[in-house]
Design a protein around this motif. Structure first.
Motif, PDB file in Angstrom:
ATOM      1  N   TYR A 179       2.440   5.034  -2.577  1.00 32.12           N
ATOM      2  CA  TYR A 179       2.831   3.627  -2.682  1.00 32.12           C
ATOM      3  C   TYR A 179       2.761   3.140  -4.124  1.00 32.12           C
ATOM      4  O   TYR A 179       3.503   2.242  -4.529  1.00 32.12           O
ATOM      5  CB  TYR A 179       1.909   2.790  -1.790  1.00 32.12           C
ATOM      6  CG  TYR A 179       2.250   1.324  -1.717  1.00 32.12           C
ATOM      7  CD1 TYR A 179       3.371   0.883  -1.022  1.00 32.12           C
ATOM      8  CD2 TYR A 179       1.431   0.364  -2.320  1.00 32.12           C
ATOM      9  CE1 TYR A 179       3.672  -0.467  -0.938  1.00 32.12           C
ATOM     10  CE2 TYR A 179       1.721  -0.984  -2.235  1.00 32.12           C
ATOM     11  CZ  TYR A 179       2.842  -1.392  -1.539  1.00 32.12           C
ATOM     12  OH  TYR A 179       3.138  -2.739  -1.453  1.00 32.12           O
ATOM     13  N   LYS A 207      -2.233  -0.651  -1.544  1.00 32.05           N
ATOM     14  CA  LYS A 207      -1.470  -1.178  -0.413  1.00 32.05           C
ATOM     15  C   LYS A 207      -2.377  -1.735   0.687  1.00 32.05           C
ATOM     16  O   LYS A 207      -1.931  -2.536   1.500  1.00 32.05           O
ATOM     17  CB  LYS A 207      -0.538  -0.113   0.159  1.00 32.05           C
ATOM     18  CG  LYS A 207      -1.201   1.132   0.722  1.00 32.05           C
ATOM     19  CD  LYS A 207      -0.150   2.065   1.281  1.00 32.05           C
ATOM     20  CE  LYS A 207      -0.758   3.358   1.802  1.00 32.05           C
ATOM     21  NZ  LYS A 207       0.265   4.233   2.418  1.00 32.05           N
ATOM     22  N   SER A 259       9.980   6.984   7.650  1.00 31.49           N
ATOM     23  CA  SER A 259      10.452   6.136   6.558  1.00 31.49           C
ATOM     24  C   SER A 259      11.822   6.605   6.093  1.00 31.49           C
ATOM     25  O   SER A 259      12.111   7.809   6.079  1.00 31.49           O
ATOM     26  CB  SER A 259       9.463   6.188   5.382  1.00 31.49           C
ATOM     27  OG  SER A 259       9.995   5.529   4.249  1.00 31.49           O
ATOM     28  N   VAL A 305       3.713   0.692   5.370  1.00 24.14           N
ATOM     29  CA  VAL A 305       4.279   0.906   4.040  1.00 24.14           C
ATOM     30  C   VAL A 305       3.720   2.201   3.453  1.00 24.14           C
ATOM     31  O   VAL A 305       2.550   2.276   3.097  1.00 24.14           O
ATOM     32  CB  VAL A 305       3.986  -0.288   3.099  1.00 24.14           C
ATOM     33  CG1 VAL A 305       4.876  -1.454   3.436  1.00 24.14           C
ATOM     34  CG2 VAL A 305       2.514  -0.722   3.167  1.00 24.14           C
ATOM     35  N   ASP A 340       9.525   0.621   1.246  1.00 24.49           N
ATOM     36  CA  ASP A 340       9.335   0.187   2.634  1.00 24.49           C
ATOM     37  C   ASP A 340       8.974  -1.294   2.721  1.00 24.49           C
ATOM     38  O   ASP A 340       9.106  -1.912   3.783  1.00 24.49           O
ATOM     39  CB  ASP A 340       8.206   0.995   3.290  1.00 24.49           C
ATOM     40  CG  ASP A 340       8.513   2.469   3.397  1.00 24.49           C
ATOM     41  OD1 ASP A 340       9.691   2.828   3.561  1.00 24.49           O
ATOM     42  OD2 ASP A 340       7.560   3.269   3.322  1.00 24.49           O
ATOM     43  N   ARG A 341       8.506  -1.843   1.631  1.00 21.51           N
ATOM     44  CA  ARG A 341       7.926  -3.177   1.663  1.00 21.51           C
ATOM     45  C   ARG A 341       8.892  -4.273   2.144  1.00 21.51           C
ATOM     46  O   ARG A 341       8.499  -5.103   2.976  1.00 21.51           O
ATOM     47  CB  ARG A 341       7.370  -3.526   0.283  1.00 21.51           C
ATOM     48  CG  ARG A 341       6.782  -4.919   0.229  1.00 21.51           C
ATOM     49  CD  ARG A 341       6.098  -5.235  -1.069  1.00 21.51           C
ATOM     50  NE  ARG A 341       5.698  -6.631  -1.094  1.00 21.51           N
ATOM     51  CZ  ARG A 341       4.597  -7.085  -1.640  1.00 21.51           C
ATOM     52  NH1 ARG A 341       3.769  -6.244  -2.217  1.00 21.51           N
ATOM     53  NH2 ARG A 341       4.302  -8.365  -1.613  1.00 21.51           N
TER      54      ARG A 341
END
Length: 308
Positions: free
Chosen positions: A16, A20, A164, A280, A285-286
């Motif tokens: 990430y 996160k 994802s 995430v 992905d956020r």
């Protein structure tokens, strides 16, 4: 009987690229773990335990820990909060930590760090995964009926709903038999293609197709305190077998569970829920998660803000 929710928040978030676990993704800066706390408390969990990195407690207290101490279960009981630090001080003396090692030793080690503050049936989750409202109600009902030893539970999700679009993910791919878990394989490089295919890419020369409808573990487990004895024994074995120069290997809950099932020492009920999972793994992905959380506030699943 009471039950505890244990939140693993000590990970490094390397893919990430940031913290996160505490990143404010909700419409009013809520971290994903704040939704987990909210859902667990309204389901009836009476205690929240955070597994954190050294020096992280003030951040968690400011984010939501102090607020949790003002919350009550639906039965009117005050909610307790506890903190457990995952660091190298809890590593047994027989093992010498490589000087270059920075990475924690994984989810089994994380759970063991909470052993002193968990004396009741407990669920354990990742801090950076959203598991859905009904998942907490479902696992709490099961927790309160588990035998003191030899039984556990897992909330299962469909593989296709947990991958994802932005890179590979790790999932525990499960085999079931009459509602019980028979095998879980920790699969570290699962990739989704634009045409919907999902494969295990651990060996790029020979990718293994995976069934999108497969049930996977998202580290939403339910245990009784008996499991800590098994965790400790397995963690010690893991360390004794670890190469002296190894810097990144992790001791993982799905691997432990699989070993105990194979040995006939643990029966794990797989719980199904209509709850939607999202999380995430990558920064990309956020935006999807932000929109999903915003919609849940707008449809009344959550109040306008979880900040009070």
């Amino acid at each position: 009987m009471k039950a505890t929710l244990v939140i693993m928040a000590a990970g490094m978030g390397s893919r990430y690229g940031g913290e996160k676990q505490t990143d404010g993704i909700g419409p009013h800066g809520e971290a994903i773990m704040e939704y987990s706390v909210y859902d667990a408390v309204r389901a009836g969990f009476h205690k929240i335990v955070f597994i954190i990195k050294p020096g992280m407690e003030p951040t968690i207290r400011a984010l939501c820990g102090d607020r949790i101490e003002t919350m009550h279960t639906p039965q009117g009981e005050p909610v307790e909060v506890a903190y457990a630090v995952q660091d190298f001080s809890s590593i047994p003396a027989f093992y010498t930590i490589p000087p270059e090692r920075k990475k924690p030793f994984g989810t089994v080690h994380a759970a063991l760090c909470a052993r002193d503050v968990v004396q009741e049936p407990f669920a354990i989750i990742n801090a950076d995964d959203y598991y859905g409202v009904s998942a907490y109600e479902t696992i709490l009902q099961k927790l309160l009926t588990l035998k003191p030893t030899g039984e556990g539970a897992m909330v299962g999700y469909r593989l296709k709903n947990t991958v994802s679009d932005n890179g590979t993910v790790s999932r525990g791919v499960c085999q079931l038999d009459s509602g019980s878990l028979r095998k879980v394989k920790e699969t570290l490089k699962i990739k989704k293609y634009p045409d919907g295919r999902i494969t295990d890419t651990e060996n790029p020369a020979q990718e293994v197709p995976l069934d999108p409808e497969s049930v996977v573990s998202m580290n939403f487990w339910g245990f009784t305190p008996w499991i800590f004895e098994e965790m400790e024994a397995y963690f010690h074995t893991f360390l004794r077998e670890l190469a002296p120069e190894e810097q990144k290997a992790e001791c993982l809950l799905p691997v432990l569970v699989d070993r105990l099932i194979t040995a006939g020492r643990l029966d794990v009920a797989v719980l199904h829920t209509d709850a939607v999972w999202f999380g995430v793994t990558y920064q990309e992905d956020r935006p999807v998660v932000e929109q999903a959380l915003k919609a849940l506030h707008e449809n009344g699943t959550y109040p306008p803000s979880l900040k009070g």
